[in-house]
Enzyme design. Structure first.
Site, short mmCIF file in Angstrom:
data_model
loop_
_atom_site.label_atom_id
_atom_site.label_comp_id
_atom_site.label_asym_id
_atom_site.label_seq_id
_atom_site.Cartn_x
_atom_site.Cartn_y
_atom_site.Cartn_z
N GLU A 153 0.84 -1.21 0.00
CA GLU A 153 0.00 0.00 0.00
C GLU A 153 0.88 1.27 0.00
O GLU A 153 0.65 2.20 -0.76
CB GLU A 153 -0.90 -0.03 1.24
CG GLU A 153 -1.96 1.03 1.28
CD GLU A 153 -3.16 0.75 0.38
OE1 GLU A 153 -3.71 -0.36 0.45
OE2 GLU A 153 -3.53 1.66 -0.37
N ASP A 164 -5.44 -0.92 9.27
CA ASP A 164 -6.40 -1.60 8.40
C ASP A 164 -5.96 -3.03 8.10
O ASP A 164 -6.74 -3.98 8.25
CB ASP A 164 -6.58 -0.83 7.09
CG ASP A 164 -7.04 0.59 7.32
OD1 ASP A 164 -7.41 0.91 8.46
OD2 ASP A 164 -7.02 1.38 6.36
C1 GLA Z 1 -6.98 5.08 6.95
C2 GLA Z 1 -5.58 4.49 7.02
C3 GLA Z 1 -5.29 3.97 8.43
C4 GLA Z 1 -5.61 5.03 9.49
C5 GLA Z 1 -6.99 5.64 9.26
C6 GLA Z 1 -7.26 6.80 10.18
O1 GLA Z 1 -7.93 4.08 7.12
O2 GLA Z 1 -5.44 3.44 6.10
O3 GLA Z 1 -3.95 3.53 8.53
O4 GLA Z 1 -4.61 6.00 9.54
O5 GLA Z 1 -7.14 6.09 7.93
O6 GLA Z 1 -7.41 6.35 11.47
#
Ligand code: GLA
Length: 395
Positions: free
Chosen positions: A163, A175
């Site tokens: 990513e 995530d």
């Molecule tokens: C996105 C990013 C995560 C995190 C959130 C905010 O989902 O992928 O890593 O930083 O935003 O909490």
């Protein structure tokens, strides 16, 4: 049955009768702990029972074919294990390419190609981790069919690397971690400094998780995500210097109150404030959830939204309006934006007997205000990546 449909679609797209396997990776909602993962803070996400399904077979040549039911108009996309550079025109197919490329670079032996078919029921780009879900289902599947012996944490780190470096989105670890380590009826209290977690049982009693998608599209890589990250880091760095602490996760609310005047830039001060308060709020929320104190847990969720809105400034009118509607309803325990923000979804803890009424009211009021409808989902807390049953496998 999703798996039967997946298999019959696979057979019609690839016209093959080889051995194939099917896998699933969930999406996630983050209950609390917004924009702290990339600073090494605590987050509290859970996997949901929406996700990405994949059917895959190993080919005898080195070609890679991919088809996604979610992007039918793109048809079957082709590459091979020697041509794995990012191509804008390959669109979603860059994810499998990025994963395979990264695995090969890391020395994993991949000597033949694959046929892959995907179906996902997470709305794309809505802050529910459709990308992490896609990355992890591919990794989990390849790990399984090629017996690569990659641990779950390594898969998380590889997906994050893909990513960050291949897709070009500078996200934190939350995530990918939540998707890989999800556990039915449990939230994941994740320490993003140490990459370690603890499961917290989620007994929501007669409440459900309601996810409301603003249906305002935004692309994470185009958003102000990196800007926020840099602004908050500048402020936090000053606090680290003043407190002689090594990591942001060690910073306490007292540290912020004592030294915040040292941050001369007001924006950076606000960003740092959010990170420190949110991190501490998440630790408290984890404790409250363990004690099953849903009322106070919900209050912290509401506080989190306020902080993301006012101090981190990653919300938007649509998200704020949805949260406002929900926190004024006595059947709602807590409501906040989830994910990166600037659009996407809110997560809400709602009395299950009131879901019908709330759905109707929110749809009506939201449409009156913005001229389009939100999408509303009721989610269960589900498992992480897994292999699905193979009922229709032919061999
Ligand atoms: C996105 C990013 C995560 C995190 C959130 C905010 O989902 O992928 O890593 O930083 O935003 O909490």
């Amino acid at each position: 049955m999703i798996i039967d449909e997946l298999i019959s679609k696979f057979d019609s797209v690839f016209d093959e009768k080889y051995k194939k396997k099917t896998f699933f990776a969930p999406g996630r909602v983050n209950l609390i702990g917004g924009h702290v993962d990339y600073h090494g803070g605590f987050v509290l996400p859970c996997a949901i029972n929406f996700g990405t399904y994949m059917a895959v077979s190993i080919r005898k040549d080195n070609k890679i074919f991919g088809y996604s039911n979610n992007f039918e108009e793109k048809g079957v996309i082709e590459s091979n294990i020697n041509e794995l550079d990012y191509l804008e025109t390959d669109d979603w197919f860059n994810y499998p390419k990025g994963i395979i490329k990264t695995l090969i670079e890391k020395g994993y032996k991949i000597s033949s190609g694959f046929n892959m078919l995907f179906f996902g029921n997470i709305p794309n780009g809505a802050g529910l981790s459709s990308s992490a879900s896609l990355e992890l289902v591919i990794l989990y599947a390849l790990n399984n069919i090629l017996d690569l012996k990659i641990t779950t944490l390594e898969m998380v780190l590889i997906a994050k690397e893909v990513e960050n470096k291949y897709i070009g989105v500078n996200c934190g670890i939350m995530d990918q971690y939540a998707v890989a380590f999800g556990k039915k009826n449990n939230a994941i209290l994740l320490d993003c400094e140490l990459n370690k977690h603890e499961y917290v049982k989620m007994d929501l009693k007669d409440n459900k998780i309601m996810i409301i998608n603003t249906n305002k599209q935004r692309k994470l890589s185009d958003s102000k995500y990196n800007e926020r990250r840099a602004e908050s880091y500048s402020g936090l760095k000053i606090l680290l210097e003043n407190t002689n602490k090594k990591s942001i996760s060690e910073l306490k609310i007292e540290d912020f109150e004592k030294y915040n005047n040292e941050i001369s830039n007001e924006t950076e001060r606000k960003r740092a404030k959010h990170v420190i308060y949110e991190n501490n709020r998440t630790i408290s929320a984890g404790k409250l959830l363990k004690e099953n104190d849903l009322l106070n847990f919900g209050k912290l969720i509401n506080e989190s939204h306020k902080s993301l809105k006012n101090d981190y400034e990653v919300s938007c009118d649509e998200l704020d309006y949805l949260v406002e509607l929900m926190i004024n309803d006595e059947s709602v325990l807590g409501s906040r934006m989830t994910g990166a923000g600037f659009g996407g979804c809110t997560v809400n803890i709602v009395n299950e007997n009131e879901i019908g009424r709330i759905t109707e009211e929110v749809n009506k009021k939201y449409f009156e205000k913005f001229g389009f409808y939100p999408s509303i989902y009721v989610a269960d807390v589900g498992d992480g990546c897994k292999e699905m049953r193979l009922e229709s496998e032919s061999n």
